[in-house]
Design an enzyme around this catalytic site. Structure first.
Site, PDB file in Angstrom:
ATOM      1  N   ASP A 110       0.755  -1.047  -0.036  1.00 62.69           N
ATOM      2  CA  ASP A 110      -0.143   0.024   0.008  1.00 62.69           C
ATOM      3  C   ASP A 110       1.037   1.213  -0.161  1.00 62.69           C
ATOM      4  O   ASP A 110       2.054   1.086   0.305  1.00 62.69           O
ATOM      5  CB  ASP A 110      -0.941  -0.085   1.182  1.00 62.69           C
ATOM      6  CG  ASP A 110      -2.094   0.745   0.988  1.00 62.69           C
ATOM      7  OD1 ASP A 110      -2.077   1.732   0.518  1.00 62.69           O
ATOM      8  OD2 ASP A 110      -3.524   0.141   1.256  1.00 62.69           O
ATOM      9  N   THR A 119     -16.312   3.195   2.163  1.00 65.66           N
ATOM     10  CA  THR A 119     -17.806   3.524   2.200  1.00 65.66           C
ATOM     11  C   THR A 119     -18.257   4.131   3.600  1.00 65.66           C
ATOM     12  O   THR A 119     -19.170   5.004   3.335  1.00 65.66           O
ATOM     13  CB  THR A 119     -18.422   2.241   2.130  1.00 65.66           C
ATOM     14  OG1 THR A 119     -18.154   1.220   3.184  1.00 65.66           O
ATOM     15  CG2 THR A 119     -18.294   1.405   0.847  1.00 65.66           C
ATOM     16  N   TYR A 123     -15.762   5.848 -12.019  1.00 67.50           N
ATOM     17  CA  TYR A 123     -15.791   4.490 -11.279  1.00 67.50           C
ATOM     18  C   TYR A 123     -16.089   3.236 -12.433  1.00 67.50           C
ATOM     19  O   TYR A 123     -15.563   2.355 -12.206  1.00 67.50           O
ATOM     20  CB  TYR A 123     -16.340   4.533  -9.954  1.00 67.50           C
ATOM     21  CG  TYR A 123     -16.073   3.497  -9.043  1.00 67.50           C
ATOM     22  CD1 TYR A 123     -14.869   3.033  -8.396  1.00 67.50           C
ATOM     23  CD2 TYR A 123     -17.292   2.634  -8.858  1.00 67.50           C
ATOM     24  CE1 TYR A 123     -14.831   2.241  -7.598  1.00 67.50           C
ATOM     25  CE2 TYR A 123     -17.122   1.626  -7.897  1.00 67.50           C
ATOM     26  CZ  TYR A 123     -15.953   1.400  -7.289  1.00 67.50           C
ATOM     27  OH  TYR A 123     -15.835   0.434  -6.506  1.00 67.50           O
ATOM     28  N   THR A 132     -16.449  -0.588   4.932  1.00 65.56           N
ATOM     29  CA  THR A 132     -15.210  -0.175   4.687  1.00 65.56           C
ATOM     30  C   THR A 132     -14.586   1.060   5.114  1.00 65.56           C
ATOM     31  O   THR A 132     -15.805   1.919   5.129  1.00 65.56           O
ATOM     32  CB  THR A 132     -14.402  -0.687   3.488  1.00 65.56           C
ATOM     33  OG1 THR A 132     -14.731   0.186   2.453  1.00 65.56           O
ATOM     34  CG2 THR A 132     -14.907  -2.105   2.960  1.00 65.56           C
ATOM     35  N   ASP A 149       2.868   2.191  -5.165  1.00 61.11           N
ATOM     36  CA  ASP A 149       1.965   3.074  -5.822  1.00 61.11           C
ATOM     37  C   ASP A 149       1.476   2.158  -6.944  1.00 61.11           C
ATOM     38  O   ASP A 149       2.118   1.975  -7.917  1.00 61.11           O
ATOM     39  CB  ASP A 149       2.688   4.050  -5.987  1.00 61.11           C
ATOM     40  CG  ASP A 149       1.918   5.242  -6.762  1.00 61.11           C
ATOM     41  OD1 ASP A 149       0.517   4.875  -7.387  1.00 61.11           O
ATOM     42  OD2 ASP A 149       1.849   6.511  -7.067  1.00 61.11           O
ATOM     43  N   ASN A 207      -6.313  -5.310  -5.442  1.00 55.37           N
ATOM     44  CA  ASN A 207      -7.593  -4.772  -4.684  1.00 55.37           C
ATOM     45  C   ASN A 207      -7.635  -3.363  -4.344  1.00 55.37           C
ATOM     46  O   ASN A 207      -8.590  -2.633  -4.394  1.00 55.37           O
ATOM     47  CB  ASN A 207      -7.456  -5.313  -3.330  1.00 55.37           C
ATOM     48  CG  ASN A 207      -8.334  -4.649  -2.317  1.00 55.37           C
ATOM     49  OD1 ASN A 207      -9.586  -4.839  -2.169  1.00 55.37           O
ATOM     50  ND2 ASN A 207      -7.696  -3.808  -1.419  1.00 55.37           N
ATOM     51  N   LYS A 216     -14.360   0.068 -13.342  1.00 53.20           N
ATOM     52  CA  LYS A 216     -14.468  -1.275 -12.960  1.00 53.20           C
ATOM     53  C   LYS A 216     -15.188  -2.280 -13.900  1.00 53.20           C
ATOM     54  O   LYS A 216     -15.104  -3.240 -13.849  1.00 53.20           O
ATOM     55  CB  LYS A 216     -15.441  -1.105 -11.625  1.00 53.20           C
ATOM     56  CG  LYS A 216     -14.916  -0.391 -10.490  1.00 53.20           C
ATOM     57  CD  LYS A 216     -13.818  -1.314  -9.945  1.00 53.20           C
ATOM     58  CE  LYS A 216     -13.191  -0.946  -8.659  1.00 53.20           C
ATOM     59  NZ  LYS A 216     -12.124  -1.704  -8.021  1.00 53.20           N
ATOM     60  N   ILE A 220     -20.252  -2.839   0.809  1.00 55.70           N
ATOM     61  CA  ILE A 220     -19.351  -3.549   1.997  1.00 55.70           C
ATOM     62  C   ILE A 220     -18.633  -2.455   3.024  1.00 55.70           C
ATOM     63  O   ILE A 220     -18.519  -1.425   2.495  1.00 55.70           O
ATOM     64  CB  ILE A 220     -17.919  -4.164   1.120  1.00 55.70           C
ATOM     65  CG1 ILE A 220     -18.502  -5.199   0.154  1.00 55.70           C
ATOM     66  CG2 ILE A 220     -17.126  -4.942   2.389  1.00 55.70           C
ATOM     67  CD1 ILE A 220     -19.370  -6.408   0.640  1.00 55.70           C
TER      68      ILE A 220
END
Length: 239
Positions: A36, A184, A146, A181, A54, A81, A150, A179
């Site tokens: 990450d 969200t 987005y 997280t 990155d 992910n 996706k 989900i």
């Protein structure tokens, strides 16, 4: 120990789905490299290795995979992910915002798959799991960039699955619904409530529920599964 002796790289591992995948995979016997650009929001399971990555940087990707192969001799599993989300509608979307979304959510996946395939091809079987979204398969107001990114991830996954099937490299996608997280949690409450309200199970999912889906696809239990889309969304796309 469903991933015993597997060498795994997880991107976007600092929080949310990535952190849940990292911990679950480590508990299932894998050597996990958690990557990450930020520090984890809580400690990882014992034995997890960390690196800064990155996902928009070709240089970072080359260095990351090379370091894993140098240390461990191979890379068995890649979990793509890392991602961001935004809800700008098309008429308000700037080129800068579009490019940022595509860089993280689409180009990052491309670079990861490319370097993983290069490390796996002709050397050892491998599994690539790309985290897409239900918004890559169904419409939602706004979120133009987005949805575009996706959606692209879904077909990029299928392309890799077909192209490298005879090399023993499997590529599959997970399509999460809503989900819980940090990503969200930062969204507008009314938006979250509307999505959960439209979900037949009337609740949001957990990061660990997504991690279990990724676990199956990463494991040898899924040895005849490639080019698939595993929808984990409480029934949203079944409507």
């Amino acid at each position: 120990m469903r991933l015993n002796n597997k060498i795994v790289l997880v991107t976007g591992a600092a929080s949310g789905i990535g952190h849940a995948v990292t911990d679950l995979f480590a508990q299932e016997g894998a050597t996990v490299v958690a990557a990450d650009i930020k520090a984890p929001d809580q400690p990882y399971a014992a034995g997890v290795e960390t690196m800064s990555l990155d996902v928009t940087s070709e240089t970072d990707w080359k260095a990351a995979v090379a370091a894993i192969v140098e240390k461990h001799g191979r890379l068995d599993v890649l979990i793509n992910n890392a991602g961001i989300i935004a809800y700008e509608p098309l008429h308000e979307l700037s080129v800068e915002a579009w490019n940022r979304m595509v860089a993280v959510d689409q180009t990052g996946v491309f670079l990861g798959m490319r370097e993983a395939v290069r490390a796996m091809r002709g050397k050892n079987p491998g599994s690539i799991v790309n985290i897409s979204s239900i918004w890559g398969a169904a419409g939602v107001a706004g979120a133009h960039s987005y949805q575009a990114a996706k959606s692209a991830v879904r077909n990029m996954t299928k392309n890799a699955a077909i192209t490298y099937a005879t090399d023993g490299i499997r590529a599959n996608a997970v399509l999460p619904g809503f989900i819980h997280t940090p990503l969200t949690d930062a969204q507008a409450a009314d938006l979250n409530e509307a999505t959960v309200g439209a979900t037949p199970m009337k609740r949001g999912g957990t990061a660990k529920e997504i991690a279990y889906g990724a676990l199956f696809l990463a494991s040898d239990e899924a040895s005849f599964v490639t080019g698939a889309e595993l929808v984990i969304d409480g029934g949203y796309l079944a409507q």
